[in-house]
Design a protein around this motif. Structure first.
Motif, PDB file in Angstrom:
ATOM      1  N   ILE A   1      39.339  40.859  41.158  1.00  0.00           N
ATOM      2  CA  ILE A   1      39.606  42.065  42.013  1.00  0.00           C
ATOM      3  C   ILE A   1      40.796  42.241  42.356  1.00  0.00           C
ATOM      4  CG2 ILE A   1      38.611  43.115  44.187  1.00  0.00           C
ATOM      5  CD1 ILE A   1      35.855  41.749  43.626  1.00  0.00           C
ATOM      6  N   ARG A   2      41.362  41.226  42.898  1.00  0.00           N
ATOM      7  CA  ARG A   2      42.911  41.507  43.292  1.00  0.00           C
ATOM      8  C   ARG A   2      43.936  42.224  42.286  1.00  0.00           C
ATOM      9  NH1 ARG A   2      47.735  40.365  44.316  1.00  0.00           N
ATOM     10  NH2 ARG A   2      47.931  39.333  42.359  1.00  0.00           N
ATOM     11  N   GLY A   3      43.567  41.541  41.132  1.00  0.00           N
ATOM     12  CA  GLY A   3      44.311  42.280  39.740  1.00  0.00           C
ATOM     13  C   GLY A   3      43.894  43.450  39.502  1.00  0.00           C
ATOM     14  N   ILE A   4      42.695  44.094  39.648  1.00  0.00           N
ATOM     15  CA  ILE A   4      42.346  45.517  39.836  1.00  0.00           C
ATOM     16  C   ILE A   4      43.131  46.196  40.457  1.00  0.00           C
ATOM     17  CG2 ILE A   4      40.219  47.143  39.790  1.00  0.00           C
ATOM     18  CD1 ILE A   4      38.546  44.865  38.967  1.00  0.00           C
ATOM     19  N   TYR A   5      43.303  45.696  41.703  1.00  0.00           N
ATOM     20  CA  TYR A   5      43.855  46.610  42.938  1.00  0.00           C
ATOM     21  C   TYR A   5      45.387  46.797  42.304  1.00  0.00           C
ATOM     22  CZ  TYR A   5      39.682  46.544  45.924  1.00  0.00           C
ATOM     23  OH  TYR A   5      38.456  46.616  46.423  1.00  0.00           O
TER      24      TYR A   5
ATOM     25  N   LEU B   1      36.333  54.198  28.112  1.00  0.00           N
ATOM     26  CA  LEU B   1      35.643  53.047  27.844  1.00  0.00           C
ATOM     27  C   LEU B   1      36.407  51.676  28.047  1.00  0.00           C
ATOM     28  CD1 LEU B   1      32.936  54.250  25.676  1.00  0.00           C
ATOM     29  CD2 LEU B   1      32.496  53.541  27.769  1.00  0.00           C
ATOM     30  N   CYS B   2      36.464  50.792  28.983  1.00  0.00           N
ATOM     31  CA  CYS B   2      37.089  49.723  29.078  1.00  0.00           C
ATOM     32  C   CYS B   2      36.528  48.786  30.189  1.00  0.00           C
ATOM     33  CB  CYS B   2      38.632  49.782  29.135  1.00  0.00           C
ATOM     34  SG  CYS B   2      39.173  50.902  30.603  1.00  0.00           S
ATOM     35  N   ASP B   3      36.989  47.528  29.927  1.00  0.00           N
ATOM     36  CA  ASP B   3      36.388  46.644  30.871  1.00  0.00           C
ATOM     37  C   ASP B   3      37.712  46.427  32.093  1.00  0.00           C
ATOM     38  OD1 ASP B   3      35.693  44.378  32.251  1.00  0.00           O
ATOM     39  OD2 ASP B   3      34.504  43.487  30.569  1.00  0.00           O
ATOM     40  N   PHE B   4      37.261  46.738  33.413  1.00  0.00           N
ATOM     41  CA  PHE B   4      38.262  46.408  34.249  1.00  0.00           C
ATOM     42  C   PHE B   4      38.301  45.030  34.774  1.00  0.00           C
ATOM     43  CE2 PHE B   4      35.298  48.727  37.398  1.00  0.00           C
ATOM     44  CZ  PHE B   4      34.598  47.923  37.758  1.00  0.00           C
ATOM     45  N   SER B   5      37.568  44.181  34.270  1.00  0.00           N
ATOM     46  CA  SER B   5      37.665  42.660  34.265  1.00  0.00           C
ATOM     47  C   SER B   5      38.633  42.237  33.449  1.00  0.00           C
ATOM     48  CB  SER B   5      36.269  41.958  34.694  1.00  0.00           C
ATOM     49  OG  SER B   5      35.854  42.027  33.506  1.00  0.00           O
TER      50      SER B   5
END
Ligand SMILES: C[S@@+](CC[C@H](N)C(=O)[O-])C[C@H]1O[C@@H](n2cnc3c(N)ncnc32)[C@H](O)[C@@H]1O
Length: 208
Positions: free
Chosen positions: A149-153, A115-119
């Motif tokens: 989103i770029r950071g998530i990638y 459980l974590c927030d990918f933003s």
């Protein structure tokens, strides 16, 4: 997790409507799952294309990470096709995780929720990388901010094992070409769309 995710749909007048998501609410999650169940059949071909793009033999014990896994529709599909695989289902919603643990109980021991927030910066540090396949389905567009989103990638690239892949089945928000540019920018190779539907596509790339 921010509860300001929105879904965009065409209203009867053809204009975009914005429906806020409330993934933290048990009632909302139950209602969403109920609405989604009869539509699951429409994702089979895309999920199959995604499974077939994972660059490993089906009998290998690969580790899969499903970002924004929800109740585990894609995870379940992949655990069936890769019978030795294990999965981490990442999601920001405890309620989705509860539903997923229930719905995937036949796969007990082969998956766990993270459980974590990918933003939020640092989310990926909590995960036991590397993964042969980092995947996602209809989740990352929820974030809306191109920079995030770029950071998530960027984080996804760090989580993938060399030789592995990142594959995202998602809406063109932001446009797929833009997202693929970011994927190339963070280091993924052979980035392309593997299957395209009207409003959803499987796209991604590989790590050398
Ligand atoms: C439309 S559902 C899709 C779920 C699943 N991947 C599927 O295809 O059935 C979106 C999921 O993304 C999760 N999500 C949305 N924003 C998130 C965030 N910032 N961090 C982690 N999960 C998030 C929600 O909790 C929800 O489970």
């Amino acid at each position: 997790m921010a509860n300001t995710n929105h879904e965009h749909e065409h209203g009867s007048d053809g204009k975009h409507e914005h429906h806020p998501h409330h993934w933290e609410s048990a009632e909302y999650v139950a209602g969403w799952a109920k609405g989604q169940d009869p539509k699951e059949i429409n994702r089979t071909e895309a999920f199959q294309a995604l499974a077939d793009t994972i660059p490993y033999e089906k009998n290998l014990p690969i580790k899969i990470l499903d970002l924004g896994a929800g109740y585990g529709a894609l995870t379940k599909f992949l655990l069936e096709r890769f019978p030795q695989a294990t999965a981490v289902c990442q999601d920001g919603s405890e309620e989705m995780a509860k539903l997923g643990r229930e719905r995937m109980k036949n796969f007990a021991g082969r998956f766990e929720y993270a459980l974590c927030d990918f933003s939020k910066h640092g989310w990926s540090k909590l995960l036991a990388a590397p993964f042969e396949a980092v995947v996602s389905s209809i989740a990352i567009h929820n974030v809306r901010s191109p920079n995030i989103i770029r950071g998530i990638y960027e984080d996804a690239y760090a989580l993938v094992k060399p030789g592995g892949c990142f594959l995202n089945f998602d809406r063109p928000r932001p446009p797929w070409e833009e997202q693929m540019m970011w994927l190339r920018g963070v280091g993924f190779k052979n980035v392309q769309i593997f299957r395209q539907e009207e409003n959803r596509a499987v796209f991604g790339g590989f790590k050398d």
